[in-house]
Design an enzyme around this catalytic site. Structure first.
Site: not given
Length: 411
Positions: A142, A56, A101-103
């Site tokens: 992460d 995202v 953002a993050k995934g």
């Protein structure tokens, strides 16, 4: 209330305090892009396995989007969306030129071999390589990922775009990773704690701390806080929880956890129920594990006077309200754990310049950024007569809103 609903709620409260135009408010909330890909890989036994990956990309008004990639069986699109949005506000609070953002990939990394994890990472990179980049979207480690994962992404991305060390941060030192990056989030937690206590006429020395989570962030925070004279009286991780009211010997515990992969069995403290860790008697509680752990069920029992949110979204809005009425001061996640992304920014800068910094410079710069951000946050608290969480949200949202307007996107 799930993470996305809570994050949206905090954003809307901040937007109201700032008096944002409704069109601008809506545009700031909607992600720039949401990516969902299927990643099929051959397993070591020759069978095929399929996984779903997400990225995202929330906002890029202030610069390239930035955020981690997590490998976890329960990677949830709503949670990824919430964490991407939090990264937008976090980078703005830290005053580093990034968006959010993050995934993640829905997998259990403990059940995959190293070669299977490598294949999965490379396939995921192949699917998103044209949507990330040095000046577009810069991933980082992460939950369930680390420097080796970033090395695989760097290598796969470089096959398409040429050698590009700045495309990811949190890399191994030998591939352009920054000195001080491993300790950065925990060190930032310590600097943030110092700034908060200084505001209340206190120092870390002599304060009693409870730390939930003893992974990278919790263990570094414990080490650095204990070196400043803080007394760590209880700690927990996935293996169990321990307590010593006279203070745990942190160097000895770090040695134990390295040898035994957890705090369980440490003979310098007594075992306790992990479910009681958050309500143990202490001055300062540091949740450094999962989100949503402080809620309406346990908020009334919390004895700490200060909560330092080393984890992302550890306190839900109901608990926030209860704790506020009790007079508990919460240092919010989008400031408290921003040390990691700040040093990621330093790593990116070093890679682009092709000039690496000494560790002392990294740590000094981090302290400068954390100290300045706290002052900026407190100014917003005074301006809007709000608590630290709303101070941080108004600071971050306002900076992104101003960048959006200046770029002509807010009309």
């Amino acid at each position: 209330m799930n993470a996305l609903a809570a994050t949206n709620r905090n954003f809307k409260l901040a937007a109201r305090l700032l008096g944002l135009d409704s069109k601008l408010e809506k545009s700031l909330l909607i992600p720039f892009r949401e990516i969902k890909v299927e990643c099929t890989i051959p397993k070591d036994d020759g069978t095929l396995a399929s996984f779903v990956g997400f990225r995202v990309q929330h906002d890029n008004a202030r610069g390239p989007m930035k955020g981690g990639i997590r490998y976890h069986p329960e990677v949830d699109p709503d949670e990824v969306n919430a964490l991407a949005q939090l990264m937008t506000w976090k980078t703005a609070v830290a005053k580093i030129p990034y968006g959010g953002a993050k995934g993640g990939i829905g997998c259990d990394p403990s059940k995959l071999s190293i070669s299977e994890l490598e294949r999965l990472t490379r396939v995921f990179t192949q699917k998103i390589h044209d949507l990330i980049g040095i000046h577009t979207d810069v991933p980082a480690p992460d939950m369930g990922t680390g420097p080796q994962t970033m090395a695989w992404i760097l290598d796969e991305y470089s096959k398409f775009h040429g050698y590009s060390p700045a495309v990811v941060t949190g890399k191994p030192i030998d591939l352009g990773g920054s000195l001080g990056r491993d300790a950065a989030t925990g060190r930032g937690v310590m600097f943030g704690t110092e700034a908060l206590l200084n505001e209340h006429g206190k120092t870390i020395s002599g304060q009693r701390f409870v730390i939930q989570g003893f992974g990278n962030v919790g263990s570094w925070a414990a080490k650095l806080i204990s070196e400043k004279g803080g007394k760590i009286v209880a700690v927990s991780d996935i293996t169990g929880a321990i307590k010593n009211k006279d203070g745990i010997d942190i160097p000895a515990l770090l040695k134990h956890t390295k040898e035994h992969r957890g705090v369980k069995g440490f003979d310098g403290a007594d075992p306790i129920d992990p479910n009681s860790i958050l309500v143990e008697d202490c001055d300062i509680l540091v949740p450094a594990a999962l989100g949503g752990v402080i809620n309406r069920e346990n908020a009334n029992e919390i004895k700490a006077k200060f909560i330092i949110e080393a984890a992302n979204h550890p306190t839900d809005p109901d608990a926030d309200e209860i704790l506020s009425k009790k007079g508990v001061v919460i240092l919010p996640d989008i400031y408290a754990n921003s040390g990691g992304v700040t040093v990621s920014y330093f790593e990116w800068v070093q890679n682009i310049q092709g000039f690496m910094w000494e560790e002392e410079k990294v740590n000094d710069e981090l302290k400068t950024y954390m100290t300045r951000s706290f002052k900026d946050l407190k100014e917003m608290c005074k301006t809007h007569s709000c608590d630290l969480r709303m101070g941080a949200f108004t600071l971050g949202v306002n900076r992104v809103a101003q960048a959006t307007i200046l770029r002509g996107w807010g009309a």
